[in-house]
Every structure is written in structure tokens, then in C-alpha cells.
Design an enzyme around this catalytic site. Structure first.
Site, PDB file in Angstrom:
ATOM      1  N   SER A 136       0.806  -1.298   0.066  1.00 43.80           N
ATOM      2  CA  SER A 136      -0.120  -0.146  -0.022  1.00 43.80           C
ATOM      3  C   SER A 136       0.777   1.091   0.147  1.00 43.80           C
ATOM      4  O   SER A 136       1.736   1.334  -0.753  1.00 43.80           O
ATOM      5  CB  SER A 136      -1.004  -0.077   1.202  1.00 43.80           C
ATOM      6  OG  SER A 136      -2.214   0.763   1.023  1.00 43.80           O
ATOM      7  N   ASP A 170      -5.557  -3.469  -2.340  1.00 38.20           N
ATOM      8  CA  ASP A 170      -4.457  -3.244  -1.427  1.00 38.20           C
ATOM      9  C   ASP A 170      -3.931  -4.431  -0.893  1.00 38.20           C
ATOM     10  O   ASP A 170      -4.713  -5.496  -0.461  1.00 38.20           O
ATOM     11  CB  ASP A 170      -5.118  -2.607  -0.331  1.00 38.20           C
ATOM     12  CG  ASP A 170      -4.335  -1.925   0.702  1.00 38.20           C
ATOM     13  OD1 ASP A 170      -3.298  -2.387   1.082  1.00 38.20           O
ATOM     14  OD2 ASP A 170      -4.618  -0.892   1.136  1.00 38.20           O
TER      15      ASP A 170
END
Length: 271
Positions: A53, A165
Site C-alpha cells: 500500500s 490493497d
């Protein structure tokens, strides 16, 4: 060129001295910049990087050869909130396509092979329901996918596969580089602690996501020789992108404090 190609397979090459795994955490991930600056001031420059991320975004810029102060300038001059565009619909509130412009501006080509340091990132393949560690081939789309917090940001569809993510399955990708470095530094920016109150649905969503991924970092933390986990980051939400400077300073201050108490080399000797 995959990450193992940097070593001609780990069995045939000496591990690098320092590696660093950078966790996800949305806006809290700006703290990675401060941590990297503090490490470099102590003469510690990680030679291999993994990230999830926001950790993948900061990590790839560092792997591309940018110094922490240069990365700080980028995130303050070109705030992330100005890079997202509404994507109202079934996939998410925002899309991260504008993030590609930052990557194109500061990285010479869309391929892992152009990076100056070996780098890998974690993404979540939600078609198969599993994590993937990516270290070769096209770079930008996978960085964008690794940053695509579910529900909030639209996913990335790459070669017919839907990715979001990487924190869903691996929010601190320590195992990806554990055997490739002598000393592994982990930076975790989601210190959970306790929350007294919530300022709306985004805070609740951030807290729920943080708690849901909390378990998947425990083993990764234990895998690290040296862990930096700033408690003060609990005072910032996932969405405090406009507080980048303050978050960077928290990472820097805590890392300096931690390094004053114990260096990574000392931690390794203690084990």
C-alpha cells in the site's frame, strides 16, 4: 528481472546487509519517509525493500534512488488527495489513476528493472483470494493496485485479474525479503492502541480495516530483526493526507528515539 535475479538465486549469493519492509497504512504511511531519513542519518541505507500500500509507494520511490528529503518534497508538493478522482459506482469512491502521473514523473520507465535497488510489493488477488508478491515486469499498475484500499479506492484490473490493497493479506511483507538480507528492519505504521471516539464513517472504516489486518502482521513483526512501530501514529487517521508533514515528523522522531536506544546491529547481536 525478478527480485531473486538480483542475487542469481539466494543460494549462490551473499545476503545484503540491510533490508526494510514497509507496511501499509494509507496516510499514516508517510511516516516511512521520516524513518528512512533517520536511518540514513545513522549510516543505515537499506539495500532491498518490500512494501504494501503506501509502503509500496514510498518504497518504490526510494528504490528508484530518491532520497528521503526528495520523497518528502514530492508528497508535500503533490498531495495524494489531489491525485485521486471520484469514481462513483460499484467499485469504490475514488480511483488512483492520477497516481500514475507521479510514478511516470519520478521513475524513468514502467518496469521493475529500472529501479536502482531490488524492490517487491504485495497485492491482493481477489479473484483467487490470495496475496501475490510482485517483483518483475510492469511496475506502475501494481503500485497503484497495492495502494487501492478496498471500498474507498477502485481496484486495478491487470490482465483480467482484479487486485486491491496488499494489506488485506500481507500488510508487512517481511517474508518476501527475509532470506535476502542479514538484518531485516520492519516499519509498521498501524499502531492500534485504543480509540476513544470516531469522527465519521471514514474513521470507522479505517479502524475496522486496521483491526482486520492486525493479525496478519504478527508473524511478520516476529520475523523482523528490528521493528519500528510509532505509537503516536494512532493520533492520525488513514485519511489524514493533508497532514503529511506532521506524520513524516512522527516517523522521524520515533525512529531517532528508537535508534538512540538500540541500533539494528545491536538487536541482531542480542538474538
Amino acid at each position: 528481472m525478478g527480485i531473486l535475479d538480483w542475487f542469481k538465486r539466494k543460494e549462490e549469493a551473499e545476503p545484503l546487509e540491510f533490508g526494510i519492509a514497509l507496511s501499509g497504512g494509507s496516510a499514516r504511511g508517510f511516516a516511512h519517509i521520516g524513518v528512512l531519513k533517520a536511518l540514513e542519518e545513522e549510516g543505515i541505507e537499506p539495500e532491498i525493500i518490500s512494501g504494501t500500500s503506501m509502503g509500496s509507494l514510498i518504497g518504490v520511490l526510494y528504490a528508484a534512488g530518491l532520497k528521503p528529503d526528495e520523497i518528502r518534497e514530492i508528497v508535500i508538493k503533490e498531495p495524494i488527495l489531489k491525485l485521486v478522482r471520484p469514481a462513483w459506482g460499484k467499485h469504490g469512491f475514488f480511483k488512483v489513476s492520477e497516481l500514475r502521473k507521479i510514478l511516470e514523473k519520478y521513475i524513468p520507465a514502467d518496469d521493475f528493472s529500472v529501479l536502482k535497488k531490488p524492490f517487491c510489493l504485495a497485492v491482493s488477488n481477489i479473484n483467487k483470494g490470495q496475496k501475490e508478491i510482485v517483483s518483475e515486469g510492469p511496475l506502475f499498475e501494481f503500485v497503484m493496485a497495492s495502494c487501492a484500499v478496498p471500498i474507498i479506492f477502485a481496484p486495478q484490473i491487470i490482465n483480467g485479474t482484479t487486485y486491491i490493497d496488499g494489506g488485506l493479506y500481507d500488510n508487512l511483507p517481511a517474508d518476501a525479503i527475509r532470506d535476502l538480507c542479514k538484518t531485516l528492519i520492519g516499519v509498521h505504521v498501524n499502531y492500534i492502541g485504543e480509540e476513544d471516539s470516531f469522527n465519521g464513517i471514514l474513521d470507522i472504516a479505517g479502524r475496522a480495516f486496521s483491526l482486520s489486518i492486525g493479525e496478519n502482521v504478527r508473524a511478520a513483526m516476529a520475523m523482523c530483526d528490528y521493528l519500528i512501530d510509532p505509537p503516536e501514529l494512532k493520533n492520525f487517521s488513514f485519511w489524514d493526507y493533508d497532514k503529511a508533514a506532521a506524520i513524516i515528523d512522527v516517523g522521524y522522531s520515533y525512529a531517532k528515539q528508537r535508534l538512540a536506544q538500540e541500533k539494528p546491529s545491536q538487536a541482531l547481536q542480542r538474538q
